[in-house]
Design an enzyme around this catalytic site. Sequence first.
Site, mmCIF file in Angstrom:
data_model
loop_
_atom_site.group_PDB
_atom_site.id
_atom_site.type_symbol
_atom_site.label_atom_id
_atom_site.label_comp_id
_atom_site.label_asym_id
_atom_site.label_seq_id
_atom_site.Cartn_x
_atom_site.Cartn_y
_atom_site.Cartn_z
ATOM 1 N N CYS A 120 -0.714 81.443 103.023
ATOM 2 C CA CYS A 120 0.039 82.306 103.625
ATOM 3 C C CYS A 120 -0.258 83.726 103.956
ATOM 4 O O CYS A 120 -0.455 84.590 103.086
ATOM 5 C CB CYS A 120 1.385 82.290 102.992
ATOM 6 N N ASN A 121 -0.389 84.059 105.202
ATOM 7 C CA ASN A 121 -0.782 85.582 105.470
ATOM 8 C C ASN A 121 0.339 86.509 105.179
ATOM 9 O O ASN A 121 -0.054 87.653 104.691
ATOM 10 C CB ASN A 121 -0.881 85.780 107.214
ATOM 11 N N THR A 122 1.487 86.154 105.160
ATOM 12 C CA THR A 122 2.660 87.021 104.824
ATOM 13 C C THR A 122 2.643 87.407 103.296
ATOM 14 O O THR A 122 2.604 88.645 102.738
ATOM 15 C CB THR A 122 3.912 86.482 104.975
ATOM 16 N N ASP B 161 1.563 78.372 99.826
ATOM 17 C CA ASP B 161 2.169 78.916 101.198
ATOM 18 C C ASP B 161 3.646 79.035 101.045
ATOM 19 O O ASP B 161 4.074 78.225 100.175
ATOM 20 C CB ASP B 161 1.685 78.222 102.484
ATOM 21 N N SER B 162 4.189 79.566 102.140
ATOM 22 C CA SER B 162 5.787 79.548 102.010
ATOM 23 C C SER B 162 6.292 78.374 102.455
ATOM 24 O O SER B 162 7.560 78.236 102.145
ATOM 25 C CB SER B 162 6.118 80.829 103.174
ATOM 26 N N CYS C 65 -1.463 84.138 111.027
ATOM 27 C CA CYS C 65 -0.270 83.265 110.537
ATOM 28 C C CYS C 65 -0.845 81.724 110.498
ATOM 29 O O CYS C 65 -1.499 81.390 111.080
ATOM 30 C CB CYS C 65 0.720 83.478 111.475
ATOM 31 N N THR C 66 -0.474 81.205 109.339
ATOM 32 C CA THR C 66 -0.428 79.584 109.238
ATOM 33 C C THR C 66 -0.317 78.994 110.497
ATOM 34 O O THR C 66 -1.055 77.663 110.397
ATOM 35 C CB THR C 66 0.121 79.151 107.985
ATOM 36 N N HIS C 67 0.703 79.276 111.216
ATOM 37 C CA HIS C 67 1.035 78.450 112.100
ATOM 38 C C HIS C 67 0.356 78.629 113.474
ATOM 39 O O HIS C 67 0.335 77.653 114.231
ATOM 40 C CB HIS C 67 2.485 78.690 112.582
ATOM 41 N N GLU D 95 7.063 74.797 114.788
ATOM 42 C CA GLU D 95 7.654 73.917 113.952
ATOM 43 C C GLU D 95 8.667 72.991 115.025
ATOM 44 O O GLU D 95 8.658 71.688 114.442
ATOM 45 C CB GLU D 95 8.485 74.586 113.014
ATOM 46 N N TYR E 179 9.009 83.318 104.931
ATOM 47 C CA TYR E 179 8.881 84.455 104.135
ATOM 48 C C TYR E 179 8.570 85.698 105.087
ATOM 49 O O TYR E 179 8.911 87.002 104.749
ATOM 50 C CB TYR E 179 7.592 84.561 103.329
ATOM 51 N N GLY E 180 8.484 85.422 106.368
ATOM 52 C CA GLY E 180 7.806 86.472 107.320
ATOM 53 C C GLY E 180 8.736 87.364 107.761
ATOM 54 O O GLY E 180 8.554 88.505 108.211
HETATM 55 N N1 DGL Z 1 3.287 81.198 106.322
HETATM 56 C C1 DGL Z 1 3.719 82.412 106.999
HETATM 57 C C2 DGL Z 1 2.538 83.271 107.536
HETATM 58 O O1 DGL Z 1 1.232 82.761 107.437
HETATM 59 C C3 DGL Z 1 4.543 81.758 108.236
HETATM 60 C C4 DGL Z 1 5.754 81.078 107.772
HETATM 61 C C5 DGL Z 1 6.772 82.300 107.045
HETATM 62 O O2 DGL Z 1 7.176 83.198 107.538
HETATM 63 O O3 DGL Z 1 7.070 82.013 106.037
HETATM 64 O O4 DGL Z 1 2.571 84.220 107.614
#
Ligand code: DGL
Length: 270
Positions: free
Chosen positions: A78-80, A15-16, A189-191, A157, A47-48
Amino acid sequence: MIDDLDPSSPIGVFDSGVGGLTVVRALMERLPFEHIHYFGDTARVPYGIKSVETISHYTTQIAEFLLEKRVKLLIIACNTMAAVAAGVVRDLSPAPVLDVIEAGATSALAATRSKRIGVIGTPTTINSNAYALAIHRHDPEVRLHSQACALFVPLVEEGWLDHPVTRLTAQDYLRPVLAERVDTLVLGCTHYPLLKPLLQEVAGPEVTLVDSAEAMAEQAAALLAERQLHNPARGRPDYHFWVTDVPLRFQTIGERFLGRTLNNVHVVKW
Ligand code: DGL
């Protein structure tokens, strides 16, 4: 893809940053005997909001790092990264690759009755159209309504999981999506799994929330079964967490995502 993968090898998850620990948490619950190596690019997150070129470059570096650990399965948590660089990872990996977008799309299709699906994610994920492509590949009749929710990552966060500011933000972001009478909402998104109770309240009980972390764990279990790659050992598995930086409050935030103590953290200097 190679066929001589070792079932006792670890699963690689990346993940990012710390967000992908929601996927690790779901994997630990669903596959309690599997060793896991997690990589979070904490020095370069988020990363988003980055370009496709930059994300692809970082993603390649991370995938190569985990492949050196001889992982039997690579999971893009990570979805991004999944949205813009899943193809890059599949091209370079001899091990099978799963990504959260494919998992979330499959679960959303199984959940919807009305074929009206909402997707929320980072601006890069939403702009990539990756969820629409993944869903329409299976069912072109689905009506998809997406919304970028840039503020959710910092709010999560910050630990504002049930805060009036987060509630107002969610109401604002979800209004146009809910106006389209979606019956399923993908948390892309992971969050976002950490916001599930609040998002469920805002969306209402008739909307099914698709948690891509849980969907991912189900797909990983299915793949290991199909390829006979389940770890035969029944002992306590090894977990390793590789990060590129240990930022302020890393431990607290990481443990919130993981839902347990975060040990075996190693810093990678690039
Ligand atoms: N992990 C990213 C996602 O799932 C969210 C955090 C980021 O923007 O890096 O899209």
